[in-house]
Design a protein around this motif. Structure first.
Motif, PDB file in Angstrom:
ATOM      1  N   PRO A 169       0.811  -1.205   0.000  1.00 56.02           N
ATOM      2  CA  PRO A 169       0.000   0.000   0.000  1.00 56.02           C
ATOM      3  C   PRO A 169       0.852   1.266   0.000  1.00 56.02           C
ATOM      4  O   PRO A 169       2.024   1.239   0.390  1.00 56.02           O
ATOM      5  CB  PRO A 169      -0.776  -0.105   1.307  1.00 56.02           C
ATOM      6  N   GLN A 170       0.224   2.339  -0.432  1.00 50.37           N
ATOM      7  CA  GLN A 170       0.804   3.674  -0.340  1.00 50.37           C
ATOM      8  C   GLN A 170      -0.277   4.599   0.206  1.00 50.37           C
ATOM      9  O   GLN A 170      -1.461   4.417  -0.090  1.00 50.37           O
ATOM     10  CB  GLN A 170       1.278   4.201  -1.690  1.00 50.37           C
ATOM     11  N   THR A 171       0.153   5.581   0.978  1.00 48.77           N
ATOM     12  CA  THR A 171      -0.778   6.545   1.558  1.00 48.77           C
ATOM     13  C   THR A 171      -0.251   7.948   1.321  1.00 48.77           C
ATOM     14  O   THR A 171       0.926   8.213   1.508  1.00 48.77           O
ATOM     15  CB  THR A 171      -0.950   6.296   3.068  1.00 48.77           C
ATOM     16  N   LEU A 172      -1.161   8.816   0.888  1.00 49.37           N
ATOM     17  CA  LEU A 172      -0.856  10.226   0.699  1.00 49.37           C
ATOM     18  C   LEU A 172      -1.829  11.043   1.533  1.00 49.37           C
ATOM     19  O   LEU A 172      -3.016  10.711   1.607  1.00 49.37           O
ATOM     20  CB  LEU A 172      -1.021  10.653  -0.761  1.00 49.37           C
ATOM     21  N   VAL A 173      -1.337  12.104   2.142  1.00 49.95           N
ATOM     22  CA  VAL A 173      -2.199  13.057   2.831  1.00 49.95           C
ATOM     23  C   VAL A 173      -1.989  14.393   2.134  1.00 49.95           C
ATOM     24  O   VAL A 173      -0.857  14.861   1.975  1.00 49.95           O
ATOM     25  CB  VAL A 173      -1.868  13.151   4.338  1.00 49.95           C
TER      26      VAL A 173
ATOM     27  N   VAL B  18       1.329  16.606   1.703  1.00 52.94           N
ATOM     28  CA  VAL B  18       2.130  16.945   2.884  1.00 52.94           C
ATOM     29  C   VAL B  18       2.848  15.738   3.458  1.00 52.94           C
ATOM     30  O   VAL B  18       3.802  15.892   4.220  1.00 52.94           O
ATOM     31  CB  VAL B  18       1.283  17.632   3.981  1.00 52.94           C
ATOM     32  N   ASN B  19       2.378  14.530   3.090  1.00 51.79           N
ATOM     33  CA  ASN B  19       3.067  13.325   3.524  1.00 51.79           C
ATOM     34  C   ASN B  19       2.687  12.200   2.573  1.00 51.79           C
ATOM     35  O   ASN B  19       1.563  12.148   2.092  1.00 51.79           O
ATOM     36  CB  ASN B  19       2.686  12.965   4.964  1.00 51.79           C
ATOM     37  N   HIS B  20       3.649  11.331   2.290  1.00 47.00           N
ATOM     38  CA  HIS B  20       3.438  10.203   1.374  1.00 47.00           C
ATOM     39  C   HIS B  20       4.348   9.086   1.849  1.00 47.00           C
ATOM     40  O   HIS B  20       5.544   9.281   1.979  1.00 47.00           O
ATOM     41  CB  HIS B  20       3.803  10.642  -0.045  1.00 47.00           C
ATOM     42  N   TRP B  21       3.756   7.942   2.137  1.00 47.23           N
ATOM     43  CA  TRP B  21       4.568   6.814   2.566  1.00 47.23           C
ATOM     44  C   TRP B  21       4.084   5.535   1.922  1.00 47.23           C
ATOM     45  O   TRP B  21       2.953   5.426   1.480  1.00 47.23           O
ATOM     46  CB  TRP B  21       4.623   6.690   4.080  1.00 47.23           C
ATOM     47  N   SER B  22       4.997   4.580   1.872  1.00 44.86           N
ATOM     48  CA  SER B  22       4.719   3.260   1.305  1.00 44.86           C
ATOM     49  C   SER B  22       4.832   2.223   2.398  1.00 44.86           C
ATOM     50  O   SER B  22       5.623   2.370   3.322  1.00 44.86           O
ATOM     51  CB  SER B  22       5.746   2.915   0.218  1.00 44.86           C
ATOM     52  N   GLY B  23       4.038   1.175   2.267  1.00 41.65           N
ATOM     53  CA  GLY B  23       4.146   0.051   3.178  1.00 41.65           C
ATOM     54  C   GLY B  23       3.228   0.156   4.373  1.00 41.65           C
ATOM     55  O   GLY B  23       2.555   1.161   4.589  1.00 41.65           O
ATOM     56  N   TYR B  24       3.223  -0.917   5.117  1.00 33.40           N
ATOM     57  CA  TYR B  24       2.397  -1.041   6.311  1.00 33.40           C
ATOM     58  C   TYR B  24       3.287  -1.403   7.485  1.00 33.40           C
ATOM     59  O   TYR B  24       4.132  -2.298   7.381  1.00 33.40           O
ATOM     60  CB  TYR B  24       1.338  -2.133   6.098  1.00 33.40           C
ATOM     61  N   SER B  25       3.093  -0.702   8.598  1.00 32.97           N
ATOM     62  CA  SER B  25       3.813  -0.999   9.835  1.00 32.97           C
ATOM     63  C   SER B  25       2.792  -1.427  10.880  1.00 32.97           C
ATOM     64  O   SER B  25       1.998  -0.596  11.335  1.00 32.97           O
ATOM     65  CB  SER B  25       4.564   0.232  10.334  1.00 32.97           C
ATOM     66  N   PRO B  26       2.772  -2.696  11.258  1.00 33.96           N
ATOM     67  CA  PRO B  26       1.773  -3.191  12.211  1.00 33.96           C
ATOM     68  C   PRO B  26       1.688  -2.331  13.473  1.00 33.96           C
ATOM     69  O   PRO B  26       2.694  -2.043  14.108  1.00 33.96           O
ATOM     70  CB  PRO B  26       2.256  -4.604  12.541  1.00 33.96           C
TER      71      PRO B  26
END
Length: 146
Positions: free
Chosen positions: A106-110, A118-126
């Motif tokens: 997954p990727q998430t953008l805010v 303002v923020n963009h990250w890849s992956g999932y951290s339990p």
């Protein structure tokens, strides 16, 4: 880019929307896939964040870059995970732009109310992804209220 905000996004039920339709709101865009194990584990954390912001100026959008021909598998994923975001398909151009030319999910953008990421990250951290999302949203809302 401005043209990204204006692109039509087809929903899973064959309706459409544009990111620009949510001008004035903080956008959370999650890019996922039904075959992605980390996506399946991330959704419940993100769902609890979405519910915490119900009625606030935050819009939660989940986009898959999967082929719409696999709608049965996609809808099964949505049902099994309880994914309550506004859900749609990211066409190849939209996906390439949002995902910075990678295929990683997954990727998430805010995105703030001005349309800037303002923020963009890849992956999932339990146990951490939901917390990170909430902290990012809070930071954006705090800056915008000043």
């Amino acid at each position: 880019p401005e043209r990204l905000l204006e692109r039509e996004i087809t929903t899973l039920d064959n309706q459409s929307f544009r990111l620009a339709d949510f001008q004035g709101k903080v956008l959370v865009i999650n890019i996922w896939a039904s075959w992605c194990g980390p996506c399946r584990r991330e959704v419940p954390e993100y769902e609890s964040v979405r519910k915490a912001y119900a009625g606030r100026e935050v819009e939660f959008i989940g986009l898959t870059n999967e082929d719409p021909r696999f709608i049965e598998r996609i809808n099964r994923f949505v049902r099994q995970t309880g994914f309550g975001f506004r859900l749609g398909f990211a066409d190849p151009v939209t996906a390439r732009i949002l995902m910075n030319d990678t295929d990683f999910v997954p990727q998430t953008l805010v995105v703030n109310t001005g349309g800037s990421v303002v923020n963009h990250w890849s992956g999932y951290s339990p146990g951490q992804s939901g917390k990170r999302l909430k902290e990012t949203i809070e930071s954006v809302l705090k800056i915008q209220s000043q």
